[in-house]
Design an enzyme around this catalytic site. Structure first.
Site, PDB file in Angstrom:
ATOM      1  N   ASP A   1      22.454  36.856  41.586  1.00  0.00           N
ATOM      2  CA  ASP A   1      23.558  36.518  42.477  1.00  0.00           C
ATOM      3  C   ASP A   1      23.328  37.161  43.842  1.00  0.00           C
ATOM      4  OD1 ASP A   1      25.829  35.223  43.219  1.00  0.00           O
ATOM      5  OD2 ASP A   1      27.219  36.541  42.150  1.00  0.00           O
TER       6      ASP A   1
ATOM      7  N   VAL B   1      38.983  46.731  42.590  1.00  0.00           N
ATOM      8  CA  VAL B   1      38.114  47.788  43.097  1.00  0.00           C
ATOM      9  C   VAL B   1      38.901  48.599  44.119  1.00  0.00           C
ATOM     10  CG1 VAL B   1      35.927  48.334  44.203  1.00  0.00           C
ATOM     11  CG2 VAL B   1      36.136  46.269  42.819  1.00  0.00           C
TER      12      VAL B   1
ATOM     13  N   ILE C   1      40.164  47.461  47.585  1.00  0.00           N
ATOM     14  CA  ILE C   1      39.239  46.880  48.552  1.00  0.00           C
ATOM     15  C   ILE C   1      38.547  45.639  48.016  1.00  0.00           C
ATOM     16  CG2 ILE C   1      38.769  48.946  49.920  1.00  0.00           C
ATOM     17  CD1 ILE C   1      36.355  49.472  48.143  1.00  0.00           C
ATOM     18  N   GLY C   2      38.827  45.277  46.789  1.00  0.00           N
ATOM     19  CA  GLY C   2      38.195  44.074  46.259  1.00  0.00           C
ATOM     20  C   GLY C   2      38.747  43.741  44.886  1.00  0.00           C
TER      21      GLY C   2
ATOM     22  N   LYS D   1      35.796  50.883  40.336  1.00  0.00           N
ATOM     23  CA  LYS D   1      36.042  49.583  39.738  1.00  0.00           C
ATOM     24  C   LYS D   1      36.826  49.836  38.467  1.00  0.00           C
ATOM     25  CE  LYS D   1      32.541  46.451  38.105  1.00  0.00           C
ATOM     26  NZ  LYS D   1      31.232  45.935  38.215  1.00  0.00           N
TER      27      LYS D   1
ATOM     28  N   GLY E   1      37.633  41.462  41.288  1.00  0.00           N
ATOM     29  CA  GLY E   1      36.606  40.663  40.625  1.00  0.00           C
ATOM     30  C   GLY E   1      36.960  40.415  39.188  1.00  0.00           C
ATOM     31  N   GLY E   2      36.037  39.824  38.473  1.00  0.00           N
ATOM     32  CA  GLY E   2      36.271  39.500  37.078  1.00  0.00           C
ATOM     33  C   GLY E   2      36.625  40.718  36.251  1.00  0.00           C
ATOM     34  N   PHE E   3      36.067  41.819  36.625  1.00  0.00           N
ATOM     35  CA  PHE E   3      36.268  43.044  35.870  1.00  0.00           C
ATOM     36  C   PHE E   3      37.647  43.629  36.129  1.00  0.00           C
ATOM     37  CE2 PHE E   3      35.574  47.543  35.000  1.00  0.00           C
ATOM     38  CZ  PHE E   3      34.775  47.512  33.869  1.00  0.00           C
ATOM     39  N   GLY E   4      38.157  43.398  37.300  1.00  0.00           N
ATOM     40  CA  GLY E   4      39.433  43.999  37.675  1.00  0.00           C
ATOM     41  C   GLY E   4      39.391  44.352  39.153  1.00  0.00           C
TER      42      GLY E   4
END
Ligand code: NAG
Ligand code: NAG
Ligand code: NAG
Ligand code: NAG
Ligand code: NAG
Ligand code: NAG
Ligand code: NAG
Ligand code: NAG
Ligand code: NAG
Ligand code: NAG
Length: 860
Positions: A644, A534, A526-527, A548, A529-532
């Site tokens: 943010d 989701v 579903i998403g 996540k 990001g920088g972390f990986g």
């Protein structure tokens, strides 16, 4: 309400006047003493502290000193900036009324005094022979609790001597040890203690009116922080939410419509606010039937605890309406508790006392308090209630002293680093110096926030002296809902997560995570990001979560993972997305969050084809998000700057409750290079505070700016940046301000809202947003002011303009917990927040997302 607080005020005033005439017969003892100074001084709350010197047994062996430095988080310089230093045993002889119970508070501010280092203060304190503290290190304790100062409160049983001999003795086990004390309060109190039910016995009662007690926790359950100045015995009451355990937090409710009748217990048992606010279970009886409303506390093992539960039933007035069971450490403490059954009528405060021995066995240094509806009595409502909770440690033999806490490895490492860097890193005169200082402060805050009390099992077995000593307010909270998963530090073998954080969060096995996400099936993503990535997932059969997963090649490493867990596990608020748990196994790292059914706020504003939100819904969402941010800024021990704030970081759950996500994450905090200013300006273009951008100085007002952009975005339903528009319209902040000042704002509001907003409401809303966008941070309102104004705007909308000026109703029994301020004087912040992804957001590649890049200022 007004007259009551007035009354307390007068009472405090009278008592403090009488403190000068302490020896007069029949007058209550109330000593408020400032140590190490000859001056009477007044603290920030207006309390007067008298010099303590005249009570010293001997003038030898001790000296009054001023602290060398002042910690920015000290709430008041009085009594903390002066201390009496004892190089040998010495005592204060304090007058105390015989046959009366006394509250004794000892205030310690570990610092460098004259030439003595705080690391050498090891001492014991006894009161008329009762050991209160032993081998006590205020410095270690303060570090472990990330507090600048330590306050210890004791309730001493009546003595017959008419005197309290308070003896300070430096440890003889430590070379050069000394003792110190900054402030002493000795307050006569009514003997509020009586018989208590002994848990694990067959209904045996214990008399506690002769017990010596140490206060461990004092909570206004479901209510707000109550400062000492609002309590007749200057006790401090904390919010209970950090101690809640499990996914369902129940509801925090207030109702002060009925006058309280103190017919069962003394009026000094607790302030009225404790009884007019409470925590109940959810509104759904089916859910309530299947969970326990649970709080968890860290305590010193091998002691007996007195647990006082305060109740007051305001909503119901007949018996068998709300009947519940009380469990303490998984044992039934009270079967079928019915508050009306005890009091026979509504609005009568009452408390129930229990005595519980906490064994000295691994895993037993927690105290669990749980409530569950008593199904067997077939009550009208499946619900439970608790208004207040106090936990006292009872003296074991002649001692109340527990061991010093053990610091986490991370803290120890940071200590070493700090020591090494002292004296280095000279300050530049230019702006870099300023930034440096700011970054240093921020780093310190991050580290402080990360420093955690750890249970070291090894030490425990070897020494038996190294367990955690809890003290209020130890901000630990738990998010675990699990029955299957481990909730123990033991399971994190070789883990990077500190044991406490591990014990606060649910620990998932990799198999559970794989099962939840269909083996990380791409269709569940579903998403990103920088972390990986989701993933959407399901745990425990039907609980939806967002997971996540770390990307092994991600720039965010182990530290970020750890930081996120440790920060998030301690933050908890109705309007913050909460962390449920984590998984760390086979090099896989994953974080498990609440699933937000309705996704991001942005997707409900434009470009998604989803149904339009009404103006009232939008206002309520803004109010919720403002509450979450207000809590970050003021509710946690340190000011946390989100950094943010944007409409994709405001998520909506199935009930359209707004939750702020992606907060409190630090990228560089613990590993900041001390010789290099590496402030990473992060945030999203279109929302970025121009002042922060110019001056690299991060304050909570940067969040206020971004929130102003969010408010206009909600009103106008257009992106913060839209490069397709004419130059002057690209930036929403600039364009909206321009229109607002020219009086043409109505032309750019969302067409769906045209004619639906009450003009006064629109005016209030737009003015609030405008103030948020002030050029200078100092001119912007605080998040608390923004919240107030938005609530006012909502009221204007709902009452169609016939509102009488004044504050919005604050006692409208809503389930909203008003965030409170614990440490007003903290100006610290986290450094760099957030991975750059939006939980629950579909990957998107529009220009806004492209603009949302990290601006790395490293090479400046
Ligand atoms: C404390 O009391 C004052 C009035 O004496 C009142 O205005 C204030 O709201 C109270 N604060 C809390 C947190 O209860
Ligand atoms: C507060 O309690 C009173 C008495 O039980 C009740 O009549 C009233 O409806 C409650 N108020 C709210 C807002 O729930
Ligand atoms: C109480 O039960 C929970 C699980 O429901 C367990 O994790 C905890 O260790 C138990 N506490 C004690 C003191 O036995
Ligand atoms: C509530 O806690 C008690 C005591 O630990 C336990 O026996 C019971 O199973 C729990 N109930 C639920 C629904 O978790
Ligand atoms: C005193 O406390 C320190 C720090 O916790 C500990 O290292 C030391 O062993 C303790 N000494 C005694 C005698 O208990
Ligand atoms: C626990 O208490 C018992 C009896 O008071 C004592 O013998 C034992 O040493 C204590 N254990 C620890 C770890 O202090
Ligand atoms: C814990 O880690 C050590 C080495 O890192 C390993 O040898 C041991 O098997 C692990 N224990 C468990 C229970 O995983
Ligand atoms: C992923 O999920 C989809 C839909 O649930 C399913 O059709 C597909 O087989 C799954 N893929 C794998 C590799 O399991
Ligand atoms: C800008 O215009 C392009 C092309 O019409 C469109 O795809 C894009 O979504 C627009 N961007 C915004 C932010 O409206
Ligand atoms: C004033 O507000 C109330 C609701 O609070 C509403 O019923 C009433 O019609 C309003 N009166 C006017 C004149 O707008």
């Amino acid at each position: 309400m007004k007259s009551k607080t007035h009354f307390i005020f007068v009472l405090i005033f009278c008592i403090s006047i009488s403190s000068n005439t302490i020896h007069a017969a029949g007058v209550e003892t109330k000593l408020v003493l400032n140590c190490g100074t000859e001056e009477a001084e007044t603290d920030t709350e207006g309390r007067k502290w008298e010099p303590a010197t005249k009570y010293l047994a001997t003038q030898a062996n001790s000296i009054g000193e001023r602290a060398l430095s002042q910690d920015p988080s000290l709430e008041s310089t009085v009594p903390y900036m002066t201390a009496r230093i004892f190089t040998a045993e010495n005592s204060y002889k304090l007058p105390a009324k015989s046959n009366a119970r006394h509250l004794l508070r000892l205030h310690f501010y570990p610092s460098t005094y004259g030439t003595v280092s705080q690391d050498d203060a090891y001492f014991s304190v006894t009161a008329n022979g009762l050991t209160l503290l032993k081998n006590f290190s205020a410095s270690i304790t303060a570090k472990a609790l990330t507090q600048a100062m330590i306050v210890r409160e004791f309730s001493l049983a009546p003595t017959h001597s008419g005197e309290l001999l308070l003896t300070f003795k430096p440890s003889d086990q430590h070379n050069g040890a000394y003792a110190f004390i900054n402030g002493i309060e000795l307050i006569e109190m009514p003997n509020l203690f009586g018989s208590a039910l002994v848990i694990g016995s067959s209904g045996e009662l214990m008399e506690t009116n002769t017990a010596n007690l140490q206060t461990m926790y004092r909570l206004n359950v479901g209510g707000n922080y109550i400062p000492a100045t609002n309590d007749s015995l200057s006790r401090t009451w904390y919010d209970d939410s950090p101690y809640l355990f499990g996914a369902s937090l129940g509801r925090a409710l207030t109702n002060s419509s009925l006058p309280l009748k103190f017919s069962e217990i003394s009026k000094s048992s607790a302030p009225e606010d404790v009884y007019t606010s409470w925590r109940a279970m959810t509104e759904d009886p089916k859910i309530n039937e299947n969970f326990n409303l649970t709080w968890v506390f860290q305590v010193d093992a091998n002691f007996t605890y007195l647990i006082r539960m305060h109740f007051c039933e305001i909503v119901y007035s007949r018996i068998n309406q709300r009947v519940f069971d009380i469990y303490l450490n998984n044992q039934t403490a009270y079967d079928a508790a019915d508050v009306i059954g005890w009091t026979t009528s509504a609005a009568v405060p009452i408390h129930k006392d229990f005595v519980l021995y906490v064994k000295d066995e691994p895993g037993d240094d927690h105290l669990w308090v749980a409530l569950h509806p008593d199904i067997n009595s077939k009550p009208e409502f499946y619900d439970a209630i608790l208004n207040g909770l106090e936990i006292f440690k009872m003296s074991e033999g002649e001692s109340l002293a527990g061991p010093n806490p053990v610091l986490s490895d991370l803290l120890v490492k940071n200590e070493v680093r700090n020591k090494a860097s002292q004296g280095k890193a000279p300050q530049q005169k230019d702006g870099v110096g300023v930034a440096h200082v700011a970054a240093g402060g921020a780093a310190a805050a991050v580290v402080a926030a990360l420093c955690i009390v750890v249970y070291t099992r090894k030490n425990k077995i070897a020494g038996g002296e190294s367990r955690t000593s809890s003290w209020l307010p130890i901000y630990s909270s738990s998010h675990s809902s699990g029955t299957k998963s481990t909730i123990s530090g033991k399971s994190t073998n070789g883990s990077h997560v500190s044991t406490l954080a591990a014990s606060l969060c649910r620990h998932f096995s990799l198999a559970e995570i794989k099962r939840a996400t269909g083996n990380f099936n791409e269709s569940q993503v579903i998403g990103v990001g920088g972390f990986g990535k989701v993933y959407r997932g399901v745990i425990d059969g039907d609980m939806k979560v967002a997971i996540k997963r770390s990307n092994p090649s991600s720039e965010q490493g182990v530290n970020e993972f750890q930081t996120e867990i440790e920060m998030l596990s301690k933050l908890r608020h109705r309007h913050l997305v909460s962390l449920i748990g984590f998984c760390e196994e086979d090099g896989e790292m994953a974080l498990v969050y609440d699933y937000m059914h309705h996704g991001t706020l942005r997707e409900h504003l434009y470009k998604s084809g989803k149904p339009q939100l009404s103006w009232k819904q939008r206002l309520e969402i803004c109010i919720g998000a403002a509450r979450g941010l207000h809590y970050l800024h003021t509710g946690a021990r340190y000011t946390i700057i989100h950094r943010d704030v944007k409409t994709t970081n405001i998520l909506l759950n199935e009930n359209w409750i707004a939750k702020v996500s992606d907060f409190g994450l630090s990228k560089t905090g613990p590993s900041i290079n001390r010789n290099h200013v590496s402030t990473v300006v992060k945030g999203s273009f279109g929302y970025l505070d121009p002042e922060y951008f110019r001056r690299q100085q991060l304050t909570e007002k940067s969040d206020v700016y971004s929130f102003g952009v969010v408010l206009f975005e909600v009103l106008c339903a257009r992106p913060a940046l839209n490069p397709n528009l004419t130059k002057e319209q690209v930036s929403l902040a600039d364009w909206a301000l321009h229109c607002q000042r020219k009086g043409t704002l109505e032309d750019i509001i969302d067409p769906h809202l045209k004619g639906k907003i009450v003009p006064q409401c629109l005016k209030k809303f737009a003015e609030t947003a405008e103030k948020c966008l002030s050029d200078h941070g100092a001119d912007r309102p605080s998040m608390g002011d923004v919240l107030w104004n938005l609530e006012f705007a909502l009221q204007l909308q709902e009452n169609s303009g016939n509102v009488t000026a004044g504050a919005p109703e604050s006692d409208n029994s809503g389930s909203e917990e008003e965030p409170h301020r614990i440490n007003p004087a903290v100006h610290m912040s986290t450094l760099s927040l957030g991975s750059d992804f939006d939980l629950n957001e579909k990957p998107e590649d529009d220009s806004v997302a492209i603009f949302s890049q990290i601006v790395d200022q490293k090479g400046r």
